[in-house]
Scaffold this motif. Structure first.
Motif, short mmCIF file in Angstrom:
data_model
loop_
_atom_site.label_atom_id
_atom_site.label_comp_id
_atom_site.label_asym_id
_atom_site.label_seq_id
_atom_site.Cartn_x
_atom_site.Cartn_y
_atom_site.Cartn_z
N MET A 1 0.93 -1.15 0.05
CA MET A 1 0.04 -0.02 -0.26
C MET A 1 0.89 1.20 -0.01
SD MET A 1 -3.07 -0.85 -0.17
CE MET A 1 -4.17 -2.31 -0.15
N GLN A 2 0.70 2.19 -0.56
CA GLN A 2 1.46 3.56 -0.89
C GLN A 2 1.28 4.26 0.29
OE1 GLN A 2 1.36 5.63 -4.75
NE2 GLN A 2 0.38 3.70 -5.67
N ASN B 1 -0.97 7.99 1.24
CA ASN B 1 -1.95 8.28 0.08
C ASN B 1 -3.04 7.53 0.07
OD1 ASN B 1 -3.06 8.76 -2.71
ND2 ASN B 1 -1.08 8.89 -3.41
N ASP B 2 -4.18 7.86 0.77
CA ASP B 2 -5.15 6.99 0.95
C ASP B 2 -5.91 6.77 -0.25
OD1 ASP B 2 -4.88 6.58 3.56
OD2 ASP B 2 -6.21 8.43 4.39
N LYS B 3 -5.95 7.76 -1.01
CA LYS B 3 -6.93 7.65 -2.28
C LYS B 3 -6.46 6.45 -3.27
CE LYS B 3 -8.99 10.23 -6.04
NZ LYS B 3 -9.20 11.54 -6.74
N ASN B 4 -5.09 6.30 -3.26
CA ASN B 4 -4.36 5.27 -4.23
C ASN B 4 -4.66 4.05 -3.64
OD1 ASN B 4 -3.74 6.94 -6.24
ND2 ASN B 4 -1.54 7.06 -5.72
N SER B 5 -4.48 3.97 -2.01
CA SER B 5 -4.66 2.92 -1.38
C SER B 5 -6.09 2.27 -1.31
CB SER B 5 -4.37 3.24 0.17
OG SER B 5 -2.89 3.43 0.27
N GLN B 6 -7.00 3.05 -1.55
CA GLN B 6 -8.21 2.39 -1.57
C GLN B 6 -8.58 2.01 -3.05
OE1 GLN B 6 -10.94 6.07 -0.66
NE2 GLN B 6 -10.34 5.79 1.49
N LEU B 7 -7.86 2.70 -4.06
CA LEU B 7 -8.11 1.97 -5.43
C LEU B 7 -7.40 0.65 -5.54
CD1 LEU B 7 -9.04 3.15 -8.04
CD2 LEU B 7 -6.98 3.91 -8.61
N ALA B 8 -6.23 0.69 -4.68
CA ALA B 8 -5.54 -0.84 -4.80
C ALA B 8 -6.57 -1.71 -3.86
CB ALA B 8 -4.25 -0.62 -4.00
N HIS C 1 -8.96 -2.98 -6.56
CA HIS C 1 -8.50 -3.82 -7.59
C HIS C 1 -8.12 -5.24 -6.84
CE1 HIS C 1 -6.21 -0.29 -10.02
NE2 HIS C 1 -7.54 -0.45 -9.87
#
Length: 288
Positions: free
Chosen positions: A257-258, A261-268, A271
């Motif tokens: 998880m990045q 960066n919560d937004k990118n983590s949520q996207l991950a 996925h």
């Protein structure tokens, strides 16, 4: 009374501490005795208002000892059973800071002095904690900023220097992102072995009760299938910083998880859920 260097997250931690005990039916109150940092009182006022906790401070008085004494007296009369005094910090250990701390301590005679330490400073924690201990009677330690790459190993140095226990750790910026310190769980996370009991506590807070028994039983037995992981992933968005949650799972690399960066983590996470839902029944039930 909370003490620590500027930037350690002291003011935010004061509110988290008050909020934690408010949920346990205490009647906390906050006093801002930080007259050094611009905006300190505004920050405390904003945090306290958000948590519905009474506060005291002054825009005109420059003597922190007078502010602290007046605030403590006010809230004692009001019947508050937990009065938290936030003191000034500095960018480094300065004689002026320690003298100010001593004056505030003499003015309010605190039952407990809590040293707030940035979890990312590493072994510099020993000298820092020792300097504070020599100025005021530090009785407990809170380690902050453990939601990033920092493991908080410096906490061990702070405990050694102050001869005081760690009582809380901060795992994020939000009001509920702190937890009481438990040695076994902390060391397990420090060594990269996860924190199953901490994960179970978070799961109990966010997962519907009808799903909890089966899920908790699977995690306790270490029998985590992809089907179980899907249920966990779907609940992750309500559990705080995802990298911290990942670090609680034994064998799972939190760096997936990045950080920050919560937004990118949520996207991950979405996925991962999509990948899991594309699996066969046999793959879903596999615990390998």
């Amino acid at each position: 009374m909370f003490v620590g260097l500027q930037g350690s997250g002291k003011t935010t931690t004061c509110t988290k501490y008050a909020y934690y005990y408010k949920k346990k039916s205490w009647k906390p109150a906050l006093v801002c005795a930080d007259t050094f940092r611009a905006g300190a009182f505004d920050q405390l006022k904003q945090n306290a208002t958000k948590a519905s906790i009474p506060f005291y401070g002054s825009y005109t008085e420059t003597d922190p000892a007078l502010i602290a004494a007046a605030g403590v007296e006010l809230f004692r009369k009001d019947g508050r059973d937990l009065i938290i005094v936030d003191t000034s910090g500095r960018h480094k250990q300065e004689a002026a800071l320690f003298e100010e701390m001593r004056q505030v301590a003499e003015a309010v005679s605190p039952d407990l002095v809590i040293f707030v330490m940035d979890g990312s400073i590493g072994q510099a924690a020993f000298d820092q904690a020792k300097a504070f201990k020599e100025s005021v009677e530090v009785g407990a330690v809170i380690v902050t900023k453990l939601d990033g790459h920092a493991k908080g190993g410096g906490a061990l140095s702070a405990v050694s220097a102050t001869r005081s226990p760690v009582i809380f750790i901060g795992t994020g910026e939000h009001m509920d992102q702190s937890e009481s310190f438990e040695t076994k769980r902390f060391v397990s996370r420090l060594l990269g072995r996860g924190d199953v009991s901490g994960l179970m506590d978070k799961i109990q807070d966010v997962i519907p009760e009808d799903k909890q028994p089966e899920l908790l039983d699977s995690i306790q037995r270490g029998n985590v299938s992809m089907r179980v992981m899907r249920d966990v992933f779907e609940s992750f968005l309500n559990m705080g910083p995802l990298s911290s949650v990942m670090a609680m799972i034994p064998g799972f690399d939190s760096n997936i998880m990045q950080q920050g960066n919560d937004k990118n983590s949520q996207l991950a996470v979405k996925h991962y859920i999509t990948i899991i839902e594309s699996m066969t029944e046999k793959e879903l039930d596999s615990t390998n």
